[in-house]
Write a protein that holds these residues in place. Structure first.
Motif, short mmCIF file in Angstrom:
data_model
loop_
_atom_site.label_atom_id
_atom_site.label_comp_id
_atom_site.label_asym_id
_atom_site.label_seq_id
_atom_site.Cartn_x
_atom_site.Cartn_y
_atom_site.Cartn_z
N TYR A 47 74.54 -6.25 -9.56
CA TYR A 47 75.76 -5.65 -10.10
C TYR A 47 75.87 -5.92 -11.59
CZ TYR A 47 77.25 -5.34 -5.21
OH TYR A 47 77.33 -5.05 -3.87
N GLY A 48 76.17 -4.87 -12.32
CA GLY A 48 76.35 -4.97 -13.77
C GLY A 48 75.08 -4.77 -14.57
N VAL A 49 73.90 -4.92 -13.92
CA VAL A 49 72.64 -4.73 -14.64
C VAL A 49 71.68 -3.88 -13.81
CG1 VAL A 49 72.80 -6.83 -16.02
CG2 VAL A 49 71.77 -6.97 -13.75
N ARG A 50 72.22 -3.07 -12.91
CA ARG A 50 71.40 -2.28 -12.00
C ARG A 50 71.22 -0.86 -12.50
NH1 ARG A 50 73.23 -2.04 -6.46
NH2 ARG A 50 72.85 0.19 -6.28
N ASN A 51 70.10 -0.25 -12.09
CA ASN A 51 69.90 1.18 -12.34
C ASN A 51 70.30 1.96 -11.09
OD1 ASN A 51 67.74 0.94 -10.51
ND2 ASN A 51 66.23 0.70 -12.15
N ASP A 52 70.07 3.24 -11.10
CA ASP A 52 70.53 4.10 -10.00
C ASP A 52 69.84 3.79 -8.68
OD1 ASP A 52 72.24 5.34 -11.72
OD2 ASP A 52 70.89 7.02 -12.16
N THR A 53 68.66 3.19 -8.74
CA THR A 53 67.93 2.89 -7.51
C THR A 53 68.08 1.44 -7.07
OG1 THR A 53 65.90 2.41 -8.76
CG2 THR A 53 66.23 4.69 -8.00
N GLY A 54 68.91 0.67 -7.77
CA GLY A 54 69.15 -0.72 -7.39
C GLY A 54 68.23 -1.72 -8.05
N GLY A 55 67.36 -1.27 -8.96
CA GLY A 55 66.50 -2.17 -9.71
C GLY A 55 67.14 -2.58 -11.02
#
Length: 493
Positions: A204-212
């Motif tokens: 959370y807060g540093v994720r991209n659209d795919t959760g990486g």
């Protein structure tokens, strides 16, 4: 006739007297209602005017009548009355001297007994503890001033005023505040406290659209001067092997934006980081976050098997440049806002068992000066923190201790959004009870009281500072009623 008149007048007088008394009660209730609603100190009275006063009354009466009607001071779980009262008194700066005798049963197996010195140092010979550097090889090392700090509590799991009070209070006390896995909110930043940005499995807060990882978001987080370190959370004590759980009712539009998740939808994190399938991949992740942020990076985990711990340190010894700058060890007795009961009750090694073993494994791998160890998990009173320092922890963090300093009454409603003290709820009605201006001072006072009384223990055992407490200064009670020196029970490597 005169008798009838006398009787009638007497009845009228009694009726008037009754109405007068009722009126006084009503006026008193109105006055107490106004006072309770306007005062800022007691969240329960503020949220529950008049009737909230009974809690304090019953708590006070319990001190006198507990032998007849109430559980003893040391019986309640997960935190007993004696533990909570110490924190409450410390937060109020009322002092914590007690009378008559200890209520603690020191014959309980595992109880730590501190071995007092025959000739302790004079007050003039003692000193405050020194700071310790974390990540000295990074571009921006963190010189941590305090051995006692605030553990991870997410904005979302706890409320806006709770985060604000912790941020301001931690800054004033000179201790760090862990953001928890819910991302960095404006309320973490507003107090100016040193921050540890925790990265959970959902990132959370540093994720991209795919959760990486989104490296631009990582850099943006690290750009805040007060964000001193990053902590990759692999597991926490209350739910090892299970990701974070934030009920849908707690996912407001603001929290949705901060975390990058849908509003009013339960936030269930993955049970582990997909990128970290083994120790080598974990060190790759640590190295990546450190390279992007230029700041110290550590991990948080719970011990299940010591073979896993030794394997991690073996990998760190082979790749010291990629090793985590710190490791937070959480005990299986740790707490959280929401977790399945089997995980809460039965999974994960206790901090009392895990910490000395992990310290030994780290030292045996030759990583004592490379990897700092942070102890967490139900450590809320001075004796707990002193024990952890003796076991070999470089730092100790607490979450629930600071919740109690905010006014938590252990209502066990953290997962229901109905916390009566406003700490773990986003209901504006309950949040009104938590007044930041008052509670931030309680946070500061609690932290300072812990530090002061751990220093008292250190002086009692014959050393100048808490970091000088060693296993030789502690004895652990055994099942046969005898105590054993901690350095014999857990020989240091």
């Amino acid at each position: 006739m005169s008798l009838m008149n006398f009787t009638s007048n007497a009845m009228q007088f009694l009726v008037l007297l009754f109405l007068f008394v009722i009126g006084l009660f009503v006026l008193a209730a109105i006055a107490m209602y106004v006072i309770d609603r306007s005062q800022q100190h007691d969240a329960i009275r503020r949220n529950y005017p008049v009737i909230g006063r009974f809690r304090e009354l019953f708590s006070t009466l319990g001190e006198f009548f507990r032998q007849y009607f109430f559980a003893m001071d040391r019986e309640e779980l997960p935190f007993n009355r004696a533990q909570r009262h110490w924190i409450d008194h410390a937060s109020e700066e009322h002092g914590n001297t007690i009378a008559f005798g200890s209520t603690r049963n020191i014959a309980v197996t595992g109880t730590p007994i501190f071995a007092n010195a025959a000739f302790p140092p004079l007050d003039a010979e003692t000193k405050s503890d020194h700071s310790l550097v974390i990540g000295p090889q990074t571009e921006t090392p963190f010189v941590a001033p305090s051995f006692f700090n605030v553990s991870g509590m997410s904005y979302g799991a706890i409320s806006k005023p709770a985060v604000q009070a912790l941020s301001h209070g931690a800054a004033k006390a000179g201790i760090w505040l862990n953001t928890g896995e819910g991302g960095l909110s404006p309320y973490h930043l507003e107090g100016g406290a040193d921050l540890v940005f925790q990265i959970g499995t959902a990132k959370y807060g540093v994720r991209n659209d795919t959760g990486g990882f989104d490296d631009d978001k990582l850099r943006a987080a690290a750009a805040h001067e007060t964000v001193r370190m990053f902590e990759i959370k692999l597991a926490q004590g209350a739910k090892p092997g299970k990701g974070g759980i934030l009920p849908a009712r707690k996912v407001t539009s603001e929290i949705s934006k901060i975390r990058g998740i849908p509003v009013n939808t339960a936030s269930i994190s993955p049970n582990r980081h997909p990128e970290a399938a083994d120790n080598a991949a974990l060190l790759d992740m640590v190295a990546h976050v450190r390279a992007v942020t230029k700041k110290p990076v550590g991990i948080k985990t719970v011990v299940g098997h010591m073979d896993d711990v030794r394997a991690l340190f073996a990998e760190c010894a082979k790749r010291p440049d990629d090793a985590p700058d710190f490791i937070t060890i959480d005990g299986g007795e740790g707490g959280t806002g929401a977790a399945p009961m089997p995980l809460m009750d039965l999974v994960g090694m206790s901090i009392r068992e895990a910490l000395p073993r992990v310290v030994n494994a780290r030292n045996e791998a030759g990583l004592k000066d490379r990897v700092r160890l942070i102890a967490s998990g139900k450590l809320v009173n001075p004796g707990d923190i002193a024990w952890a320092m003796a076991a070999g922890a470089d730092f100790v963090t607490s979450a629930r201790g600071f919740m109690f300093s905010l006014g938590c009454i252990q209502a066990l409603k953290c997962n229901k959004n109905t916390c009566p003290t406003g700490i773990t709820t986003h209901n504006p009605r309950f949040q009104k009870g938590l007044v930041v201006e008052d509670k931030k001072d309680r946070v500061t006072a609690y932290a300072k009281a812990i530090i002061k009384e751990v220093e008292i223990i250190a002086h009692s055992v014959g050393v100048s500072t808490p970091r000088d407490i060693e296993r030789t200064h502690v004895r652990i009670m055994q099942p046969d009623g005898q105590s054993m020196p901690m350095d014999e029970l857990h020989p240091e490597q």
